[in-house]
Design an enzyme around this catalytic site. Structure first.
Site, PDB file in Angstrom:
ATOM      1  N   LYS A  78      20.138  23.100 -32.192  1.00  0.00           N
ATOM      2  CA  LYS A  78      21.048  23.481 -33.290  1.00  0.00           C
ATOM      3  C   LYS A  78      20.722  22.635 -34.517  1.00  0.00           C
ATOM      4  CE  LYS A  78      26.019  24.045 -34.266  1.00  0.00           C
ATOM      5  NZ  LYS A  78      27.398  23.887 -33.737  1.00  0.00           N
ATOM      6  N   SER A 158      30.334  28.131 -33.989  1.00  0.00           N
ATOM      7  CA  SER A 158      29.283  27.962 -34.971  1.00  0.00           C
ATOM      8  C   SER A 158      27.882  27.912 -34.369  1.00  0.00           C
ATOM      9  CB  SER A 158      29.518  26.662 -35.764  1.00  0.00           C
ATOM     10  OG  SER A 158      29.397  25.531 -34.898  1.00  0.00           O
ATOM     11  N   SER A 182      32.863  25.858 -30.619  1.00  0.00           N
ATOM     12  CA  SER A 182      31.579  26.333 -31.139  1.00  0.00           C
ATOM     13  C   SER A 182      30.450  26.451 -30.130  1.00  0.00           C
ATOM     14  CB  SER A 182      31.106  25.429 -32.273  1.00  0.00           C
ATOM     15  OG  SER A 182      31.694  25.855 -33.463  1.00  0.00           O
TER      16      SER A 182
HETATM   17  N1  GLN Z   1      35.585  28.009 -34.992  1.00  0.00           N
HETATM   18  C1  GLN Z   1      36.062  26.663 -35.103  1.00  0.00           C
HETATM   19  C2  GLN Z   1      36.086  26.245 -36.544  1.00  0.00           C
HETATM   20  O1  GLN Z   1      35.807  27.045 -37.350  1.00  0.00           O
HETATM   21  C3  GLN Z   1      35.256  25.748 -34.276  1.00  0.00           C
HETATM   22  C4  GLN Z   1      34.018  25.271 -34.934  1.00  0.00           C
HETATM   23  C5  GLN Z   1      33.308  24.274 -34.088  1.00  0.00           C
HETATM   24  O2  GLN Z   1      33.632  24.090 -32.918  1.00  0.00           O
HETATM   25  N2  GLN Z   1      32.362  23.592 -34.694  1.00  0.00           N
HETATM   26  O3  GLN Z   1      36.384  25.130 -36.874  1.00  0.00           O
END
Ligand code: GLN
Length: 494
Positions: A78, A158, A182
């Site tokens: 990532k 994400s 995410s």
């Molecule tokens: N969807 C969540 C957010 O927008 C989680 C994002 C994440 O875990 N980095 O914050």
């Protein structure tokens, strides 16, 4: 044999038995990336020279009998992990063409174990999002499609680039990070497996920070065992991260073969949220039936503060983000816009460098931390966070692991849910509580909806009890027999 179709464990067997070389395995994945990445946008940066050099080193290690646990296995990273000498963007314009002079601890451990790095995967900007639509490098497309319908779907976020890459067989496994879901939500949307370990299990050193009290690295792969193998290499104490836990790393892969007879599996009644699609409710029920058939005892539990979890998360995470992202000021690294004076330079740099979602969160975070609002929002959210942790602590007095759905829907279409940020935030309803409590939680594919899209189940464990999480997940995996594959993958002619 199609090399890109192998699981990580199978590929390792093949390398050890010298059925094929690490170079051939890496070349097969690079060819798959070349073919499908222009469509999927799963990778922001592909590093073929680096990958082939690592593959050749792996072949030498096998020849000399010096292979490590991941020698020669091609992975995707990532683009939130700093990788020495390789551009790291966080999918944001503000980092420009930042090339880190150092390696994150997790990627350093993977390298030490012999892994091959194919490149850096796309994500929501600074890991803020659930759709991958906020990447400054263009949206990732989910390799799955609804049956008979060509609408491009989101891979979740994400870690959507990592999830899409693994699902489409562009990599055997990938790293992700999970702040509020995410790893788990994109794993669910792309029909793969991903685990967020206990907070502190993996070092955060060298991972670009979003919300430091929540951020955790974890693996994403096509099987539970593959995730266990990867986590074994990623985890471990790191003096460079003050929240890293001084704990021995157990044999996670062995835990996948553990019996679950007599284990007590909690089913939280508060997760039966109004409006849950019947297909997700049915999948959750099937999960319970499988575990009961495997000899586990199902118990109803209560996590009464669940309904405050999203609101709490969307105060704590932006607060920490506003503080962490203050460092992007155009002075030390990354992009810089000119200005008449220092303040104007800051303002122009940050206005041009950050996307809308990141700006929204910086503003919310700055607001909830500001004098006069700190007590009403931030401090209160911290107190509710303690209550949420308390709910889990109480529940775990009577059960060994918890079973829930991963997400309230299957993958949605690109562009959907973009008008109202709160609709997007609702995606995190089942993943955020375990994040706030710092607990290990895995998502694995357990079935498909009517349109043929994958749906995930989540298993949440006690702190540092990833082993039970792996054992329960491996049992569900065996009973679910999920074998569907995405419309677009390396073996297809698309
Ligand atoms: N969807 C969540 C957010 O927008 C989680 C994002 C994440 O875990 N980095 O914050």
């Amino acid at each position: 044999m199609i090399l890109t179709d192998l699981t990580l464990a199978q590929a390792r067997e093949g390398l050890r038995a010298k059925k094929f070389s690490a170079r051939a395995l890496t070349e097969a994945h690079l060819a798959a990336i070349e073919k499908l990445n222009p469509r999927l946008h799963a990778f922001i940066t592909v590093t073929p020279e680096l990958a082939l050099a690592q593959a050749d080193a792996a072949d030498r290690a096998y020849a000399e009998g010096e292979a490590g646990s991941l020698t020669g296995l091609p992975l995707a990273i990532k683009d939130l992990f700093c990788t020495e000498g390789v551009r790291t963007t966080a999918a944001s314009h503000i980092l420009g063409n930042f090339i880190p002079p150092y390696e994150s601890t997790v990627t350093a451990k993977l390298k030490d174990a012999g892994a091959v790095f194919l490149g850096k995967t796309n994500l929501d900007e600074f890991a803020m999002g659930s759709s991958n639509m906020t990447s400054a490098f263009g949206a990732v497309e989910n390799p799955w499609k609804r049956r008979g319908d060509d609408t491009p779907l989101v891979p979740g976020g994400s870690s959507g680039g990592s999830a899409a890459a693994v699902a489409a067989r562009l990599a055997l496994g990938a790293t992700g990070t999970d702040t509020g879901g995410s790893i788990r939500q994109p794993a669910s949307f792309c029909g793969i497996t991903g685990i967020k370990p206990t907070y502190g299990r993996c070092s955060r050193y060298g991972i670009i920070a979003f919300a430091s009290s929540l951020d955790q690295a974890g693996p994403m792969a096509r099987t539970v065992e593959d995730c266990a193998i990867l986590l074994g290499a990623m985890a471990g104490f790191d003096p460079k991260d003050s929240t890293s836990a001084e704990r021995a790393v157990p044999d996670f892969a062995a835990a996948c073969r553990r019996d679950i007879k007599g284990l007590r599996i909690g089913v939280p009644k508060e997760y039966a949220v109004p409006g849950m699609p019947d297909e997700i409710a049915a999948l959750w029920q099937r999960g319970r039936d499988w575990l009961r058939a495997a000899g586990a005892e199902l118990v109803e539990i209560s996590l009464p503060h669940t309904r405050y979890a999203l609101a709490t998360y969307y105060i704590v995470a932006p607060a920490e983000c506003s503080s962490n992202l203050a460092r992007y000021d155009g002075v030390r690294f990354g992009r810089r816009e000119d200005g008449a004076d220092l303040i104007e330079m800051y303002e122009r740099t940050r206005a041009a460098g950050f996307g809308d979602e990141v700006k929204r969160r910086i503003m919310i975070g700055t607001y909830v931390l500001s004098a006069g609002y700190y007590d009403a929002y931030y401090l209160r959210a911290q107190k509710v966070r303690s209550l949420i942790l308390g709910d889990f602590t109480n529940a775990f007095a009577g059960c060994d692991a918890i079973l829930t759905p991963t997400a309230p829907s299957a993958a949605f279409a690109q562009g959907e849910k973009m008008d109202d940020p709160v609709t997007m935030y609702l995606n995190d309803v089942f993943t955020v509580p375990a994040s706030l409590a710092g607990l290990p939680a895995i998502s694995l594919p357990a079935g498909c909806d009517r349109a043929g899209l994958p749906l995930g189940l989540q298993v949440i464990g006690k702190p540092f009890d990833e082993e039970t999480v792996f054992a329960v997940a491996a049992k569900i995996e065996a009973m679910a027999g999920f074998s569907a594959s995405p419309t677009l993958h390396a073996g297809s002619s698309a």
